[in-house]
Motif scaffolding. Structure first.
Motif, short mmCIF file in Angstrom:
data_model
loop_
_atom_site.label_atom_id
_atom_site.label_comp_id
_atom_site.label_asym_id
_atom_site.label_seq_id
_atom_site.Cartn_x
_atom_site.Cartn_y
_atom_site.Cartn_z
N SER A 23 19.31 19.08 45.20
CA SER A 23 18.62 20.10 44.42
C SER A 23 19.08 20.14 42.97
CB SER A 23 18.81 21.47 45.06
OG SER A 23 20.18 21.79 45.10
N GLY A 24 20.32 19.78 42.71
CA GLY A 24 20.80 19.82 41.34
C GLY A 24 21.91 18.83 41.09
N VAL A 25 21.89 18.22 39.90
CA VAL A 25 22.92 17.27 39.51
C VAL A 25 23.43 17.66 38.13
CG1 VAL A 25 23.47 14.86 39.04
CG2 VAL A 25 21.79 15.42 40.79
N LYS A 54 34.95 8.64 30.49
CA LYS A 54 34.96 9.25 31.81
C LYS A 54 33.57 9.83 32.11
CE LYS A 54 37.59 12.60 34.50
NZ LYS A 54 38.67 13.61 34.41
N ALA A 55 33.12 9.62 33.34
CA ALA A 55 31.84 10.18 33.81
C ALA A 55 32.11 10.95 35.08
CB ALA A 55 30.83 9.07 34.05
N GLU A 56 31.68 12.20 35.13
CA GLU A 56 31.83 13.06 36.30
C GLU A 56 30.46 13.54 36.72
OE1 GLU A 56 34.71 16.27 35.96
OE2 GLU A 56 35.33 15.42 34.05
N ALA A 57 30.28 13.72 38.02
CA ALA A 57 29.01 14.24 38.51
C ALA A 57 29.27 15.20 39.65
CB ALA A 57 28.11 13.11 38.98
N SER A 58 28.56 16.30 39.64
CA SER A 58 28.57 17.26 40.74
C SER A 58 27.15 17.37 41.25
CB SER A 58 29.06 18.62 40.26
OG SER A 58 30.39 18.54 39.83
N VAL A 59 27.00 17.18 42.55
CA VAL A 59 25.67 17.18 43.17
C VAL A 59 25.64 18.24 44.25
CG1 VAL A 59 24.02 15.82 44.47
CG2 VAL A 59 25.38 14.74 42.71
#
Length: 106
Positions: free
Chosen positions: A35-37, A49-54
């Motif tokens: 539903s959201g990234v 640096k790359a961060e992702a919250s899903v």
């Protein structure tokens, strides 16, 4: 899917944003319940640096990846996130949560 791309000490150009979108299409293809990234790109001295919250149904997934090149960090982050989404999908499909009244009683 709601996608938010933010940058810390780095400008998020339209090229970077479209690259992130193209990499995250694979995650949406694997699971319909995303539903959201939220993606955060940051620069720390010589490391990108790359961060992702899903947010998927029932769980929040978080991954981080860093590399000398920002595009390589985004690639690594997308690969890690893809593995986590597939693992979550596999776990949720192998363990169905049926109501007690629908289960076979003994």
């Amino acid at each position: 899917m709601n996608l938010t791309v933010t940058g810390h000490h780095v400008a998020v150009t339209p090229a970077i944003r479209s690259y992130v979108e193209s990499k995250l299409e694979r995650i949406v293809r694997h699971s319909d319940h995303v539903s959201g990234v939220s993606v955060i790109l940051s620069v720390q001295k010589l490391r990108q640096k790359a961060e992702a919250s899903v947010h998927v149904r029932g769980k929040d997934l978080h991954v981080e990846a860093d590399h000398e090149d920002l595009y390589a960090a985004i690639d690594s982050m997308a690969d890690k996130l893809d593995r986590q989404v597939l693992k979550h999908k596999d776990r949720s499909s192998t363990h169905p949560h049926d109501a007690l009244k629908h289960q076979a009683g003994g």
